[in-house]
Write a protein that holds these residues in place. Structure first.
Motif, PDB file in Angstrom:
ATOM      1  N   LEU A 100      -6.848 -20.390  -1.931  1.00 30.06           N
ATOM      2  CA  LEU A 100      -7.066 -21.713  -2.495  1.00 30.06           C
ATOM      3  C   LEU A 100      -8.505 -22.203  -2.328  1.00 30.06           C
ATOM      4  O   LEU A 100      -8.925 -23.133  -3.017  1.00 30.06           O
ATOM      5  CB  LEU A 100      -6.082 -22.718  -1.899  1.00 30.06           C
ATOM      6  N   ILE A 101      -9.265 -21.585  -1.443  1.00 30.19           N
ATOM      7  CA  ILE A 101     -10.704 -21.841  -1.420  1.00 30.19           C
ATOM      8  C   ILE A 101     -11.353 -21.144  -2.611  1.00 30.19           C
ATOM      9  O   ILE A 101     -12.200 -21.715  -3.315  1.00 30.19           O
ATOM     10  CB  ILE A 101     -11.336 -21.366  -0.095  1.00 30.19           C
ATOM     11  N   ALA A 112      -8.438 -27.444  -7.262  1.00 30.43           N
ATOM     12  CA  ALA A 112      -7.972 -26.704  -6.085  1.00 30.43           C
ATOM     13  C   ALA A 112      -7.366 -27.637  -5.051  1.00 30.43           C
ATOM     14  O   ALA A 112      -6.389 -27.292  -4.371  1.00 30.43           O
ATOM     15  CB  ALA A 112      -9.126 -25.913  -5.475  1.00 30.43           C
ATOM     16  N   PHE A 113      -7.933 -28.829  -4.910  1.00 28.92           N
ATOM     17  CA  PHE A 113      -7.388 -29.834  -3.987  1.00 28.92           C
ATOM     18  C   PHE A 113      -5.945 -30.179  -4.357  1.00 28.92           C
ATOM     19  O   PHE A 113      -5.053 -30.211  -3.492  1.00 28.92           O
ATOM     20  CB  PHE A 113      -8.260 -31.083  -4.037  1.00 28.92           C
ATOM     21  N   LEU A 114      -5.691 -30.414  -5.640  1.00 35.87           N
ATOM     22  CA  LEU A 114      -4.332 -30.773  -6.082  1.00 35.87           C
ATOM     23  C   LEU A 114      -3.358 -29.623  -5.871  1.00 35.87           C
ATOM     24  O   LEU A 114      -2.217 -29.834  -5.427  1.00 35.87           O
ATOM     25  CB  LEU A 114      -4.365 -31.200  -7.552  1.00 35.87           C
ATOM     26  N   LEU A 314      -5.417 -27.562   4.971  1.00 35.88           N
ATOM     27  CA  LEU A 314      -6.808 -27.603   5.417  1.00 35.88           C
ATOM     28  C   LEU A 314      -7.770 -27.513   4.238  1.00 35.88           C
ATOM     29  O   LEU A 314      -8.847 -28.118   4.260  1.00 35.88           O
ATOM     30  CB  LEU A 314      -7.078 -26.464   6.405  1.00 35.88           C
ATOM     31  N   VAL A 315      -7.391 -26.744   3.211  1.00 38.05           N
ATOM     32  CA  VAL A 315      -8.222 -26.677   1.999  1.00 38.05           C
ATOM     33  C   VAL A 315      -8.341 -28.074   1.388  1.00 38.05           C
ATOM     34  O   VAL A 315      -9.431 -28.513   1.001  1.00 38.05           O
ATOM     35  CB  VAL A 315      -7.636 -25.689   0.975  1.00 38.05           C
ATOM     36  N   ALA A 316      -7.205 -28.778   1.310  1.00 40.86           N
ATOM     37  CA  ALA A 316      -7.229 -30.138   0.757  1.00 40.86           C
ATOM     38  C   ALA A 316      -8.076 -31.066   1.620  1.00 40.86           C
ATOM     39  O   ALA A 316      -8.896 -31.837   1.109  1.00 40.86           O
ATOM     40  CB  ALA A 316      -5.802 -30.668   0.637  1.00 40.86           C
ATOM     41  N   PHE A 397     -13.430 -30.178 -12.073  1.00 34.53           N
ATOM     42  CA  PHE A 397     -12.319 -29.591 -12.838  1.00 34.53           C
ATOM     43  C   PHE A 397     -12.861 -28.508 -13.756  1.00 34.53           C
ATOM     44  O   PHE A 397     -13.829 -28.756 -14.496  1.00 34.53           O
ATOM     45  CB  PHE A 397     -11.617 -30.655 -13.703  1.00 34.53           C
ATOM     46  N   ASN A 398     -12.258 -27.337 -13.700  1.00 34.54           N
ATOM     47  CA  ASN A 398     -12.576 -26.296 -14.678  1.00 34.54           C
ATOM     48  C   ASN A 398     -11.514 -26.382 -15.770  1.00 34.54           C
ATOM     49  O   ASN A 398     -10.416 -25.835 -15.635  1.00 34.54           O
ATOM     50  CB  ASN A 398     -12.576 -24.913 -14.021  1.00 34.54           C
TER      51      ASN A 398
END
Length: 452
Positions: A100-101, A112-114, A314-316, A397-398
């Motif tokens: 997710l990173i 990625a956060f969502l 942790l990514v979020a 956002f991509n």
């Protein structure tokens, strides 16, 4: 007095050394000195993670299709998924980061956060499901009611996950024999004391539905998590490019699924219950010990649910705050508590809907990430680039990836309504949705590359 000082010093030293073993790497790149896991150890980790007390449930879910078709469906599921699984596992060896990173480049930092928030709850759900199975087994063994065993199992799992992948790998390796002995003993009792005949199909085989159940229950549900473990493997640029690093996760996962689904189906036919561990209380002394061993083996799987759930959270958090060494243990404690509460509240009663929902999301997400990693990033993005501050809207956002994911998600949710017979009897809908999403993203990025 001198002896007391020496003893106190030893106690402090033991406490400090124990605390130092708690994993605090969080979402940062895994240091080179910690990247020592071999392909054999990687195989054992995923074999044991898949060999859960809950895995025989597949034999019950697919009971009406019969033994032969179930085995064929499991093999077909591996053929469909071993390449995506292998590519994701290799991603962790190429860049020592959790998936997710890496998704920050695919979906943007906010995207990625969502997904990180979403998958945190998905893994909490898995943790709750497995804890519920273990709690029910132990309640049955000890003729207990209430939530005491749920809490005991939950606490043990949390303590283990606090010490991270190094100690999880030790745990898997050295308790694998215990699991094999316990399951072997109960399986021997099943086949020696009950009349077993291979269950025959009671209705026409629905290949699409069966494969969807299997991949959502096992290999594709695990795939995006594979790099979270393989980031601790020997780096790919070290010269060790053995094919077993590519195959180890999928072979480990599906070997456990195949063997335990067969046991679960035979147990369902012979005893009316897929859970072979429930035979334990009916066997004097050793049967109860074996059943306890099987129930405790739930920790194998659940550690690999709580650990990625922690990393996903942790990514979020890292999207908002700078990493801190205490974030990982604190997140583990909080998520372990909440997931145990889910088990007590009865998440096991909603297993079918849960499996369907995660397949709709995880497969398109995973397939798009693989396309981006191979054809856009070309497996060469340095680890530090995933932590650069957001500077433009495109970093947040991509949109090509998000649009492609939305198409895959829509197909996964409503595709069965368009052609019920096709996606139930022939094709696994989540896989089709994932392939379409990956195809849309491939065409979009190719057009962008040509225009540039």
């Amino acid at each position: 007095m001198k002896n007391n000082v020496i003893q106190e010093s030893r106690d402090v030293g033991f406490w400090k050394s124990t605390m130092n073993e708690i994993e605090t790497v969080g979402v940062l790149p895994v240091p080179l000195e910690q990247r020592t896991m071999t392909s054999g150890k990687l195989f054992v980790v995923w074999l044991m993670a898949s060999a859960s007390a809950m895995t025989p449930l597949l034999g019950s879910l697919l009971f009406h299709f019969g033994m032969t078709d179930m085995i064929v469906a499991i093999i077909m599921s591996w053929i469909i998924a071993f390449i995506p699984a292998g590519l994701f596992s290799e991603m962790g060896r190429e860049v020592p980061l959790t998936g997710l990173i890496v998704a920050r480049k695919t979906y943007g930092n906010i995207g990625a956060f969502l997904f990180s928030i979403l998958f945190t709850f998905v893994n909490m759900g898995w943790f709750g499901l497995n804890t519920a199975v273990a709690g029910d087994v132990l309640n049955g063994i000890f003729h207990a009611n209430g939530s005491m065993w749920f809490w005991i199992i939950g606490i043990v799992q949390v303590i283990l996950v606090l010490f991270g992948m190094k100690w999880l790998e030790y745990f898997y390796r050295y308790t694998s024999i215990l699991l094999l002995v316990c399951y072997g003993a109960l399986t021997w009792y099943l086949y020696s004391h009950f009349h077993i005949h291979s269950p025959q199909a009671s209705e026409s085989m629905q290949w699409g539905a069966a494969i969807t159940t299997i991949v959502a229950f096992s290999i594709l549900a695990w795939t995006y998590k594979l790099s979270t473990v393989s980031r601790f493997c020997v780096p790919k640029n070290s010269g060790r490019k053995h094919v077993m690093y590519f195959l180890a996760p999928s072979v480990g996962i599906m070997t456990a699924v195949l063997v335990m689904a067969i046991i679960g189906m035979d147990s369902q036919q012979a005893t009316g219950n897929w859970n072979v561990a429930l035979l334990g209380p009916h066997i004097p002394v050793w049967g109860m010990l074996a059943a306890v061993g099987v129930a405790l083996a739930i920790i194998h799987t659940n550690a690999m649910n709580l650990y990625p759930s922690t990393v996903d959270l942790l990514v979020a958090l890292n999207t908002i705050w700078r990493p801190h060494r205490l974030m990982q243990p604190i997140a583990t404690l909080i998520l372990g508590l909440l997931s145990t509460i889910l088990a007590i509240m009865g998440i096991l009663n909603h297993v079918s809907g849960f499996l369907d929902a995660i397949g709709d999301v995880i497969v398109p997400f995973t397939f798009i990430m693989i396309v981006d990693w191979i054809f856009v990033q070309k497996r060469q993005t340095p680890a530090n680039e995933f932590f650069t501050p957001v500077q433009t809207a495109s970093h947040m956002f991509n949109w090509p990836a998000i649009f492609a994911f939305a198409i895959g998600l829509i197909i996964g949710i409503v595709g069965g309504m368009w052609n019920v017979s096709l996606f139930i009897t022939i094709l696994p809908l989540p896989v089709v949705a994932g392939l379409v999403a990956a195809g849309v993203y491939s065409l979009w990025i190719r057009k962008l590359q040509v225009s540039v």
